[in-house]
Scaffold this active site. Structure first.
Site, PDB file in Angstrom:
ATOM      1  N   CYS A 167      67.401 -32.562  62.170  1.00  0.00           N
ATOM      2  CA  CYS A 167      68.271 -33.260  61.501  1.00  0.00           C
ATOM      3  C   CYS A 167      68.597 -34.642  62.027  1.00  0.00           C
ATOM      4  CB  CYS A 167      69.166 -32.414  61.061  1.00  0.00           C
ATOM      5  SG  CYS A 167      68.833 -30.302  60.637  1.00  0.00           S
ATOM      6  N   HIS A 306      76.878 -37.426  58.187  1.00  0.00           N
ATOM      7  CA  HIS A 306      75.931 -36.575  58.104  1.00  0.00           C
ATOM      8  C   HIS A 306      75.972 -35.908  56.885  1.00  0.00           C
ATOM      9  CE1 HIS A 306      72.465 -34.195  59.631  1.00  0.00           C
ATOM     10  NE2 HIS A 306      72.855 -33.448  60.171  1.00  0.00           N
ATOM     11  N   GLU A 317      82.401 -33.052  62.011  1.00  0.00           N
ATOM     12  CA  GLU A 317      81.959 -35.048  62.513  1.00  0.00           C
ATOM     13  C   GLU A 317      83.224 -34.899  61.241  1.00  0.00           C
ATOM     14  OE1 GLU A 317      78.755 -37.193  59.798  1.00  0.00           O
ATOM     15  OE2 GLU A 317      78.737 -35.260  59.376  1.00  0.00           O
ATOM     16  N   LYS A 338      73.993 -36.199  50.997  1.00  0.00           N
ATOM     17  CA  LYS A 338      73.383 -34.554  50.769  1.00  0.00           C
ATOM     18  C   LYS A 338      74.144 -34.185  49.547  1.00  0.00           C
ATOM     19  CE  LYS A 338      72.024 -34.078  55.881  1.00  0.00           C
ATOM     20  NZ  LYS A 338      72.283 -35.369  56.005  1.00  0.00           N
ATOM     21  N   HIS A 343      69.446 -31.646  52.218  1.00  0.00           N
ATOM     22  CA  HIS A 343      69.319 -32.066  53.612  1.00  0.00           C
ATOM     23  C   HIS A 343      67.548 -31.967  53.425  1.00  0.00           C
ATOM     24  CE1 HIS A 343      69.203 -32.363  57.403  1.00  0.00           C
ATOM     25  NE2 HIS A 343      70.114 -31.450  57.652  1.00  0.00           N
ATOM     26  N   PHE A 401      70.442 -29.780  65.462  1.00  0.00           N
ATOM     27  CA  PHE A 401      70.207 -28.367  66.283  1.00  0.00           C
ATOM     28  C   PHE A 401      69.763 -28.864  67.751  1.00  0.00           C
ATOM     29  CE2 PHE A 401      69.517 -25.155  62.664  1.00  0.00           C
ATOM     30  CZ  PHE A 401      70.787 -25.365  61.603  1.00  0.00           C
TER      31      PHE A 401
END
Length: 415
Positions: A167, A306, A317, A338, A343, A401
């Site tokens: 991502c 994010h 975050e 998002k 996403h 990830f």
């Protein structure tokens, strides 16, 4: 420090294929209006799936952006990339006949490549045997083919790379293009990310990981930083920017949207899916990006987070922002694109970069759509409503990830 590293890098073109619009202006108009792109999955029968929502690209036809035969030999993630590059190149006014093609490169990543090609081939393998697997399976499937097809379609012969950091792919791709120009290896880089993973195995896999939302209400599915968040919504599309060395851009009379001034990357070295719980890795990426620009942490007043709408990401975050900025974190406007487009995996950071450029250009920060229920642990300013003002910098975060953390810093352009 390498002597060339003081070369300034600017944004001279942008392209976008998104769930809320084809083209940058349509995308941006939708974002300003708070329009969301969520709905029932139409690409396959998802009635048996726990998660039945996605943010699909609507009305896209590859033949509208490229030769029909070329489109037939590309999977959807490649078509999205080529379409967004076409818009960005035209927007930038790049005339390849006037450029050294070996100084125009590509940094376009995809986190996954084509799951569609894999699914088709696997079915054929089981039903008809190995001899019937299509000859072009591998070049259709592999993730670097977005960069490959872009370079072929537009005659770009410089550095051509495909960054794959899940991502964080889109942000890393733009960051590595930024470094390439700073270093002197290119004058122009076409950079960004692309993804198309709304497929049976894509949705099933992320559902099994409990990463996707358990909500099937389009109004309450992708709700970053909201206490009721339950996971992300799969999106798709592509975001592309043309990065250019400043003097090169000025020499050809290019319009300049913004300047890229900082880039920071770290790894959590912690867990294959969960970010570090104290936010230390993401915090360090942000501090590196700010230090790279040679400015103070207090100069940052806006962060495009994010912000995936998973419990862990949004909490960790938030902790990362607090760790990086201390008390100043409470003064920073934070939003999540998002909340409207879902996403986009490998394309997420690139489309969010486009949003950031538009935001600092217009002095308008979009809201985090759908936010209703405050979370005691996520207690910063998440732009519940749009904000207007003079924002000199935009810091964009992407976390992937595997523990990949990437932050890129954009500045309003001035001589």
């Amino acid at each position: 420090m390498v002597e060339n590293m003081n070369r300034r890098v600017v944004v001279t073109g942008m392209g976008a294929i998104t769930p809320v619009g084809l083209g940058v202006e349509t995308f941006w108009d939708s974002i300003k209006a708070g329009k969301t792109g969520f709905g029932e999955i139409t690409r396959f029968d998802a009635s048996e799936y726990k998660c039945r929502l996605a943010a699909e690209v609507k009305g896209f036809e590859g033949k509208n952006y490229m030769d029909f035969k070329a489109a037939k030999r590309m999977e959807l993630f490649c078509q999205y990339a080529v379409a967004a590059v076409k818009e960005a190149m035209e927007d930038a006014g790049i005339d390849m006949e006037k450029e050294d093609p070996y100084k125009v490169g590509v940094s376009v990543g995809s986190g996954i490549g084509s799951l569609q090609a894999m699914e088709r081939a696997h079915s054929r393998l089981l039903e008809k045997g190995p001899a019937r697997v299509e000859p072009l399976l591998v070049p259709l499937m592999i993730s670097n083919m977005a960069a490959g097809n872009v370079s072929i379609q537009f005659g770009l012969k410089g550095k051509s790379i495909n960054v794959v950091t899940a991502c964080a792919t889109g942000t890393n791709s733009i960051g590595e293009a930024f470094r390439t120009i700073q270093y002197g290896d290119a004058e122009i880089m076409v950079a960004g990310g692309t993804e198309s993973s709304v497929t049976p195995i894509g949705i099933a896999g992320f559902t099994a990981l409990t990463a996707l939302t358990s909500s099937n209400d389009p109004e309450r599915c992708s709700i970053p930083f909201d206490k009721e968040r339950s996971g992300f919504v799969m999106g798709e599309g592509a975001g592309i920017v043309v990065l250019e060395e400043l003097e090169h851009a000025k020499a050809r009379g290019a319009k300049i949207y913004a300047e890229v001034v900082g880039y920071g990357c770290t790894s959590d070295a912690y867990h294959i899916t969960s970010p570090a719980e104290d936010g230390s890795g993401a915090a360090k990426a942000m501090t590196y990006a700010v230090a790279d620009a040679g400015i103070a942490m207090e100069d940052i007043t806006y962060i495009n987070a994010h912000g995936t709408s998973t419990h862990h990401n949004d909490l960790f975050e938030t902790r990362a922002i607090k760790l990086a900025f201390g008390e100043h974190a409470k003064s920073i406007k934070i939003n999540s694109t998002k909340s409207m487009i879902g996403h986009l995996l490998g394309a997420a950071g690139a489309v969010e970069f486009v949003a950031c450029v538009k935001e600092i250009q217009e002095g308008f920060l979009h809201k985090t759509a759908g936010y209703q229920v405050p979370d005691e642990e996520c207690d910063l300013d998440y732009c519940i409503e749009p904000a207007e003002g003079n924002y000199l910098y935009a810091l964009s975060n992407s976390l992937g990830f595997g523990g990949h953390n990437a932050s890129i810093l954009i500045k309003k352009f001035s001589e």
